[in-house]
Design an enzyme around this catalytic site. Structure first.
Site, PDB file in Angstrom:
ATOM      1  N   HIS A  18     -10.318 -71.273   1.063  1.00 57.78           N
ATOM      2  CA  HIS A  18     -10.334 -72.420   1.969  1.00 57.78           C
ATOM      3  C   HIS A  18     -10.367 -73.752   1.232  1.00 57.78           C
ATOM      4  CE1 HIS A  18     -11.975 -69.476   5.168  1.00 57.78           C
ATOM      5  NE2 HIS A  18     -10.660 -69.578   5.244  1.00 57.78           N
ATOM      6  N   HIS A  41      -2.473 -63.607   9.739  1.00 59.12           N
ATOM      7  CA  HIS A  41      -3.601 -62.753  10.152  1.00 59.12           C
ATOM      8  C   HIS A  41      -4.786 -63.683  10.426  1.00 59.12           C
ATOM      9  CE1 HIS A  41      -0.925 -60.134   7.818  1.00 59.12           C
ATOM     10  NE2 HIS A  41      -1.408 -59.127   8.517  1.00 59.12           N
ATOM     11  N   SER A 102      -9.600 -69.896   8.530  1.00 63.67           N
ATOM     12  CA  SER A 102      -8.466 -70.750   8.150  1.00 63.67           C
ATOM     13  C   SER A 102      -7.881 -71.514   9.333  1.00 63.67           C
ATOM     14  CB  SER A 102      -7.388 -69.906   7.469  1.00 63.67           C
ATOM     15  OG  SER A 102      -7.924 -69.210   6.369  1.00 63.67           O
ATOM     16  N   GLU A 120      -2.344 -62.932  15.550  1.00 63.97           N
ATOM     17  CA  GLU A 120      -3.497 -62.027  15.514  1.00 63.97           C
ATOM     18  C   GLU A 120      -3.230 -60.855  16.446  1.00 63.97           C
ATOM     19  OE1 GLU A 120      -6.119 -59.832  14.646  1.00 63.97           O
ATOM     20  OE2 GLU A 120      -6.209 -61.701  13.489  1.00 63.97           O
ATOM     21  N   ASP A 145       2.558 -58.635  15.351  1.00 62.48           N
ATOM     22  CA  ASP A 145       2.231 -58.370  13.951  1.00 62.48           C
ATOM     23  C   ASP A 145       2.626 -59.576  13.102  1.00 62.48           C
ATOM     24  OD1 ASP A 145       3.665 -57.353  11.229  1.00 62.48           O
ATOM     25  OD2 ASP A 145       1.810 -56.250  11.610  1.00 62.48           O
ATOM     26  N   GLY A 146       1.709 -59.973  12.213  1.00 67.27           N
ATOM     27  CA  GLY A 146       1.918 -61.200  11.454  1.00 67.27           C
ATOM     28  C   GLY A 146       3.166 -61.201  10.611  1.00 67.27           C
ATOM     29  N   ASP A 166      -2.970 -63.391   4.809  1.00 68.89           N
ATOM     30  CA  ASP A 166      -4.372 -63.054   4.568  1.00 68.89           C
ATOM     31  C   ASP A 166      -4.759 -61.832   5.401  1.00 68.89           C
ATOM     32  OD1 ASP A 166      -7.069 -63.165   3.969  1.00 68.89           O
ATOM     33  OD2 ASP A 166      -7.491 -64.778   5.377  1.00 68.89           O
TER      34      ASP A 166
END
Length: 287
Positions: A18, A41, A102, A120, A145-146, A166
Site C-alpha cells: 500500500h 481481487h 487497496s 471481486e 473473475d479478476g 493481488d
C-alpha cells in the site's frame, strides 16, 4: 496458503504493497488528465482490526502499528504521507479505526475525474466491499473473475492508470498463474503500470516465477521485496510469512529512487530480531 485479506490486514506485506501503491497514485495525479485504478481481487475494502479474523492473526501489530508509532526521518515521512493519510486515525497501540484495503486507499487518494474498477468474485467479500466504499460515482464493482475482467478492461479509455493484481493465494502455484494474465494484459496495453503482489515462501519457486516474468520480454519490470525474518510458529504449527514482494511494470520514473529510500527504513522498522532485509532491483531493465 490462504492469504484472505481479513486475516492479514495491516501486516508488513500490506505496508509494502500500500505504501508503493500510494506513491504510484501520487505520481499519476501530477498530470491533470484522468486515470483509472483497476484491482483484480479487491477484497472487502476495509478491515476491522478488532474483528475475529484480525484477532486470530494480529499481524497488524508487526506492520502498520510499528509504522504509525515510529518517527521516520523526514524523507521517509514524506514518502509515507499519502499512505498514512489513507490509513487514517489510530489508537494508542497504533491500531487504525479500520485498516483500508487497496480499493479504499485508491478511493481516498484519487480525484473526482479519476475512475476505479474493482473485481471481486466472492459474494460475501463483494457485499462488504460495496458497504465499505459506499456510493461513489467513480466506482465500478463487478463480480467477474479478476483475470477475465482485466482482459475486458484494457486498455482503459483514459489511457492512463495502474492495475493491481493481488489474488488471495488459495491454490498452489497461484503466483505462477499471474504470468499468463499479465502477458495478455501487456499485449493489449504495453504502456500501462501494473503492480503484482506475492507472498514468497520458497526461493526456488519464486526464482521460476521471476524467470517466467522475465521471459515475457517486457522491459521496465521493477522488483521490490521485504524480508522481516523468522517469527514464532503458530498454534497449529504454521510458519508466519516472512517475505513478500511486488513486481511493478512500467513504474513512474521517480519510484525507483523513492523505493531505495523507503525500503531500507521499512526493513529496519518492521524486521524481527536483528532486523529485516530488502531488495530493489530490475527484473528487466528500463528502455
Amino acid at each position: 496458503m490462504n492469504y484472505r485479506h481479513a486475516f492479514h490486514a495491516g501486516s508488513f506485506s500490506d505496508v509494502l504493497k500500500h505504501a508503493v501503491l500510494a506513491r504510484i497514485l501520487v505520481h499519476l495525479k501530477r498530470k491533470e488528465a484522468p486515470f483509472r485504478f483497476i484491482d483484480t481481487h479487491a477484497g472487502a475494502g476495509r478491515y476491522d482490526l478488532s474483528g475475529d479474523e484480525a484477532r486470530r492473526s494480529p499481524e497488524w501489530r508487526e506492520g502498520i502499528a510499528r509504522i504509525l508509532m515510529a518517527r521516520p526521518p523526514a524523507p521517509v515521512g514524506e514518502l509515507l504521507r499519502s499512505y498514512l493519510q489513507a490509513v487514517g486515525p489510530h489508537d494508542a497501540e497504533g491500531r487504525p479505526v479500520a485498516y483500508p484495503g487497496s480499493p479504499a486507499i485508491a478511493q481516498t487518494l484519487m480525484r473526482a475525474q479519476d475512475r476505479i474498477a474493482l473485481c471481486e468474485a466472492n459474494p460475501d467479500e463483494r457485499e462488504a466491499l460495496i458497504a465499505a466504499l459506499g456510493r461513489d460515482r467513480r466506482l465500478s464493482i463487478v463480480s467477474t473473475d479478476g483475470y477475465v475482467a482485466l482482459n475486458a478492461y484494457l486498455p482503459p479509455k483514459e489511457r492512463r492508470g495502474v492495475i493491481l493484481i493481488d489474488p488471495p493465494f488459495e491454490a498452489p502455484g497461484e503466483a505462477g498463474d499471474i504470468v499468463h494474465p499479465l502477458e495478455r494484459a501487456l499485449r493489449k496495453w504495453p504502456t500501462g503500470a501494473y503492480v503484482a503482489w506475492r507472498p514468497i515462501r520458497d526461493a526456488r519457486d519464486d526464482a521460476r516465477f521471476l524467470n517466467a516474468v522475465a521471459a515475457l520480454g517486457a522491459p521496465n519490470i521493477l522488483r521490490l521485496e521485504l524480508d522481516i525474518g523468522p517469527g514464532p510458529i503458530g498454534a497449529h504449527g504454521q510458519e508466519p510469512l516472512t517475505r513478500a514482494g511486488l513486481l511493478v511494470v512500467n513504474p513512474p520514473h521517480p519510484l525507483v529512487g523513492e523505493a531505495r529510500t523507503l525500503l531500507p527504513w521499512l526493513a529496519q522498522t518492521l524486521g524481527r530480531g536483528e532486523g529485516g532485509k530488502q531488495l530493489c532491483d530490475w527484473v528487466t531493465a528500463p528502455k
